[in-house]
Structures are given as C-alpha cells and as structure tokens.
Design an enzyme around this catalytic site. Structure first.
Site, mmCIF file in Angstrom:
data_model
loop_
_atom_site.group_PDB
_atom_site.id
_atom_site.type_symbol
_atom_site.label_atom_id
_atom_site.label_comp_id
_atom_site.label_asym_id
_atom_site.label_seq_id
_atom_site.Cartn_x
_atom_site.Cartn_y
_atom_site.Cartn_z
ATOM 1 N N GLY A 180 0.893 -1.096 0.042
ATOM 2 C CA GLY A 180 -0.119 0.040 0.156
ATOM 3 C C GLY A 180 0.786 1.290 0.113
ATOM 4 O O GLY A 180 2.113 1.197 0.370
ATOM 5 N N GLU A 181 0.279 2.288 -0.325
ATOM 6 C CA GLU A 181 0.918 3.788 -0.357
ATOM 7 C C GLU A 181 0.012 4.764 -0.314
ATOM 8 O O GLU A 181 -1.087 4.588 -0.653
ATOM 9 C CB GLU A 181 1.761 3.709 -1.571
ATOM 10 C CG GLU A 181 2.399 5.105 -1.835
ATOM 11 C CD GLU A 181 3.387 5.222 -2.933
ATOM 12 O OE1 GLU A 181 3.597 4.264 -3.668
ATOM 13 O OE2 GLU A 181 4.298 5.945 -2.834
ATOM 14 N N GLY A 213 3.165 7.710 3.558
ATOM 15 C CA GLY A 213 4.252 6.598 3.574
ATOM 16 C C GLY A 213 3.918 5.235 2.506
ATOM 17 O O GLY A 213 2.757 5.342 1.996
ATOM 18 N N VAL A 214 4.915 4.343 2.522
ATOM 19 C CA VAL A 214 4.651 3.367 1.777
ATOM 20 C C VAL A 214 4.576 2.348 2.782
ATOM 21 O O VAL A 214 5.357 2.195 3.893
ATOM 22 C CB VAL A 214 5.779 3.154 1.038
ATOM 23 C CG1 VAL A 214 5.610 1.725 -0.006
ATOM 24 C CG2 VAL A 214 6.067 4.185 0.059
ATOM 25 N N VAL A 215 3.798 0.990 2.531
ATOM 26 C CA VAL A 215 3.592 -0.098 3.551
ATOM 27 C C VAL A 215 3.818 -1.160 2.682
ATOM 28 O O VAL A 215 3.644 -1.541 1.631
ATOM 29 C CB VAL A 215 2.216 -0.041 3.847
ATOM 30 C CG1 VAL A 215 1.919 -1.393 4.803
ATOM 31 C CG2 VAL A 215 1.775 1.228 4.602
ATOM 32 N N ASP A 262 -9.674 9.297 10.098
ATOM 33 C CA ASP A 262 -9.482 8.876 8.510
ATOM 34 C C ASP A 262 -10.318 7.744 8.358
ATOM 35 O O ASP A 262 -9.467 6.703 7.672
ATOM 36 C CB ASP A 262 -8.218 8.990 8.081
ATOM 37 C CG ASP A 262 -7.991 9.228 6.781
ATOM 38 O OD1 ASP A 262 -8.878 9.349 5.789
ATOM 39 O OD2 ASP A 262 -6.752 9.011 6.141
HETATM 40 N N1 LIG Z 1 -1.104 -3.517 9.221
HETATM 41 C C1 LIG Z 1 -1.482 -3.740 8.004
HETATM 42 N N2 LIG Z 1 -1.731 -4.914 7.296
HETATM 43 C C2 LIG Z 1 -2.005 -4.980 6.033
HETATM 44 N N3 LIG Z 1 -2.072 -3.844 5.063
HETATM 45 C C3 LIG Z 1 -1.796 -2.737 5.556
HETATM 46 C C4 LIG Z 1 -1.502 -2.402 7.106
HETATM 47 N N4 LIG Z 1 -1.358 -1.301 7.425
HETATM 48 C C5 LIG Z 1 -1.529 -0.597 6.260
HETATM 49 N N5 LIG Z 1 -1.908 -1.540 5.354
HETATM 50 C C6 LIG Z 1 -1.892 -1.188 3.811
HETATM 51 O O1 LIG Z 1 -1.431 -0.021 3.481
HETATM 52 C C7 LIG Z 1 -2.286 0.968 2.889
HETATM 53 C C8 LIG Z 1 -1.752 2.011 3.244
HETATM 54 O O2 LIG Z 1 -1.457 2.266 4.668
HETATM 55 P P1 LIG Z 1 -1.827 3.806 5.498
HETATM 56 O O3 LIG Z 1 -3.190 3.998 5.404
HETATM 57 O O4 LIG Z 1 -1.411 3.724 6.888
HETATM 58 O O5 LIG Z 1 -0.844 4.780 4.668
HETATM 59 P P2 LIG Z 1 -1.067 6.417 4.569
HETATM 60 O O6 LIG Z 1 -0.014 6.988 3.873
HETATM 61 O O7 LIG Z 1 -1.488 6.985 5.810
HETATM 62 O O8 LIG Z 1 -2.321 6.536 3.542
HETATM 63 P P3 LIG Z 1 -3.240 7.353 3.286
HETATM 64 O O9 LIG Z 1 -2.760 8.677 2.691
HETATM 65 O O10 LIG Z 1 -4.535 6.628 2.154
HETATM 66 O O11 LIG Z 1 -4.256 7.692 4.403
HETATM 67 C C9 LIG Z 1 -3.517 0.854 3.670
HETATM 68 O O12 LIG Z 1 -4.613 1.402 2.761
HETATM 69 C C10 LIG Z 1 -3.616 -0.935 3.670
HETATM 70 O O13 LIG Z 1 -4.033 -1.217 2.173
#
Ligand SMILES: Nc1ncnc2c1ncn2[C@@H]1O[C@H](COP(=O)(O)OP(=O)(O)OP(=O)(O)O)[C@@H](O)[C@H]1O
Length: 353
Positions: free
Chosen positions: A11-12, A16-18, A136
């Site tokens: 995910g991204e 950040g990037v996950v 969110d």
């Molecule tokens: N613990 C986890 N297990 C599996 N997938 C996850 C987990 N945490 C995050 N992800 C995946 O990664 C994506 C991005 O994570 P996250 O929402 O925390 O990032 P962000 O940069 O804050 O995103 P946004 O800008 O959309 O709010 C999530 O939509 C989800 O698909």
C-alpha cells in the site's frame, strides 16, 4: 530494522509506503509502514517527528483490541530521519476487496455488512473510550483477514487524542478525513468536533458495503460533497442543529437552499428497518444527534446476528436516533494497559490519551 525481510509493497498513501515483511526471528508476517523522510533538523523535521510520535501513541492506545491493527514496534532514526512502524499484517483493505475482480460491484449481503459493521463499531467504540479520534475512517483503512475472518481498522496517521472533553482544549483542524467520508461539521469548518466524525465515516462505509463499493457522497469538492449530503439526507433538520449558526461556513448559500425531504430510504429499499435505523443514525447531519459507536452497537440490528458463514474476503444499544445522544460508553476492553511502546531511537514516554 535488520530483523525484518521486506517482501512486497502492499500500500501507499500520503504519509508513506507499506510493505509486507517477514520477522526473521519468528517467521511471522508483518506490515511495515515507512513514513516519508522527515525533512532534517528544522521545523519540518520537528513536525514530522511529532506526527510520527502521535501516530505511534494512538496505535499504542489501541493495543490488544481485535478490531484495531496491532502495533509491534516503531523506529525513528534521528540521523537519517527515516521512520518505520511495524504492525501485525492484517489482510487486504476493504477498498481493494470491493474492487476485486471476483466481487466488483457485488453488494455485501445484509448479514455480511452487519458483521463488518459490528467489528468496525467495536473498534471505534474502543478507540473513543480511550480518548482517541481516528479521523480517517474509510474502506482503504479497513483490513479484512482472509484466513481468520478478522476486520481491523488501520492507519492512525491522522488520529489524535480527543481533547474536546478537556477543560482547556486545543482547537482541532477541520482539514481531516478523506473527502467522501468527511462529516458535515468538518466541511462547515468546525474546530471542536468529536468522535461523531468517525461514526459519520462509518455510516459512509456501511452504505458502501451495501452498494458494493459505490461511495454514497462522491463529491468533487467539499461543497459538492455537502450538496450531495443535503440532497440525500434532506436539510430540514439543520435548523435544529445547536451549534450550526456558529460554524465558519454556516452562511454558505448551500445551507439555505430549499431541499426536498431526505431520500436515504429510497437508496436502500432492501435494507431491513433495523439496519436502516443504524445507517440513518450514523448518517445524522447534526453531530449531537448522531449515534455514537457504543450506542449503535446497542441497536436491535445487532441483536439478531446469527452465525453467518462468510468468507473473510467477503466478510465482513439502543439510544434511538430520534433522541440526542448523551455521552458514549464502551463495553470493549483492552488486554494491554497504556504504557511505553518499543520505539527505538526515540525516548519513550507514557501515553497521553
Ligand atoms: N497492518 C497492515 N496490514 C496490512 N495492510 C496494511 C496494514 N497497514 C496498512 N496497510 C495497507 O497499506 C495502505 C496504506 O497504509 P496507511 O493508510 O497507513 O498509509 P497512509 O500513507 O496513511 O495512507 P492514506 O494517505 O491513504 O491515509 C492501507 O490502505 C492498507 O491497504
């Protein structure tokens, strides 16, 4: 971070990037969120570090609840400015599941939607009882575990302690929540909103489950979103919204436009009355009348949840909506008391909830 072997990007987002990763010590699958680099020692670096600490502390507050993603560790490198959050891997996000080739456009059945909503409301009730606003909630921040059938809320990047009950509370920013899930009071510029912003977003998620992924208020701008909200829910009740007149954007012409009565029921004709009661209670424009997560869980819709055989990839209290809600209570508990998280490179401090 050498303890983890990076596998694939999952995910991204804005912050950040996950990645999916493997814990070399235990062999367990984890998710690692790598936050965008912090901008050095100046103001940008300090703001980045504060945001990182806040996300970690809110995650820490939620440790142990089955509907909230589990924090394992957090790491901030003061030299490189890199920050990582290590969590349990909790499955695919609901937004992807709804877009999936296998079920694109196929609505969740009412029992499936109820099962997802019960888990999400339990998570939200627990968060709110711990004094945390998520801010969110949306399908991209809901994770479905295909094996265990679990449903978990993730992404605490915009969350913060709810200070509205404090004697001296700092103003809250209205610029939170993704547009289609943004509560009317946020769009109207409120700076002292409460947990109702999360339950509104969960109402939007519930609607999306029941339509098979079609957002209820897919606005192109804040005012377009508000216009869609008033068109669907009606705007008659806004006059009885206590704090409405004091909201910064209350004078907007949109709020004075005559509208026909709400047509939410027409959008969901097949939903049972009990289910509609929850949906309408969550999607109540007036924040003081909106169902809290704990109250929603006490609604009769959740009484008749029988054993529902749903595959996880399809998975998923009665203050009636016609009475303003009082303070919310919560039955959900935590297995871990608030303490210190394993934050490497950062002095740990007790949680402020
Ligand atoms: N613990 C986890 N297990 C599996 N997938 C996850 C987990 N945490 C995050 N992800 C995946 O990664 C994506 C991005 O994570 P996250 O929402 O925390 O990032 P962000 O940069 O804050 O995103 P946004 O800008 O959309 O709010 C999530 O939509 C989800 O698909």
């Amino acid at each position: 971070m050498e303890d983890y072997e990076r596998l694939v990007k999952i995910g991204e987002g804005a912050s950040g990037v996950v990645y999916k990763a493997r814990d070399r010590r235990t062999g367990e699958t984890v998710a690692i969120k790598r936050l965008r680099a912090g901008g050095g020692n100046g103001e940008a670096g300090a703001a980045f570090e504060a945001a990182f600490r806040r996300e970690v502390r809110c995650l820490e507050a939620c440790r142990g609840h089955p509907s909230l993603v589990a924090l394992r560790a957090a790491h901030l490198d003061p030299y490189t400015g890199e920050a990582f959050i290590v969590m349990d891997y909790a499955g695919r996000c609901l937004a992807d599941v709804m877009r999936d080739d296998g079920r694109a456009g196929k609505p969740f059945t009412e029992p499936e939607a109820r099962r997802v909503m019960r888990a999400l409301l339990e998570g939200a009730a627990a968060l709110h009882a711990r004094g945390v606003l998520h801010r969110d909630l949306k399908p991209a921040n809901v994770l479905l575990d295909a094996r265990g059938g679990g449903v978990r809320i993730c992404d605490f990047g915009l969350s913060r302690p709810d200070t509205t009950a404090d004697a001296v509370s700092s103003p809250l920013t209205p610029g939170v929540a993704t547009l289609w899930y943004r509560a009317p009071e946020l769009i109207l510029g409120s700076r002292d909103y409460d947990a109702g912003v999360d339950t509104w977003a969960l109402g939007c998620v519930m609607a999306e489950l029941l339509t098979g992924g079609a957002p209820l208020f897919p606005g192109r701008s804040e005012m377009d979103t508000l216009n869609r909200v008033f068109d669907t829910l009606g705007a008659q009740d806004v006059a009885s919204w206590c704090a409405f007149a004091s909201l910064p954007r209350a004078g907007n012409a949109l709020c004075r436009r005559p509208r026909p009565p709400g047509r939410l029921r027409e959008v969901f004709p097949a939903l049972s009355d009990a289910g509609f009661h929850v949906l309408a209670g969550l999607l109540e424009c007036r924040p003081e009348w909106r169902l809290s997560a704990a109250d929603a869980l006490r609604c009769p819709w959740f009484d008749d949840e029988g054993p529902v055989a749903v595959a996880a990839h399809e998975a998923v209290a009665a203050a009636p909506a016609d009475e303003p809600r009082a303070s919310s209570s919560c039955s959900a508990g935590f297995s871990a008391a608030a303490g210190c998280v394993n934050v490497h490179g950062v002095a740990t401090e007790p949680l402020v909830a």
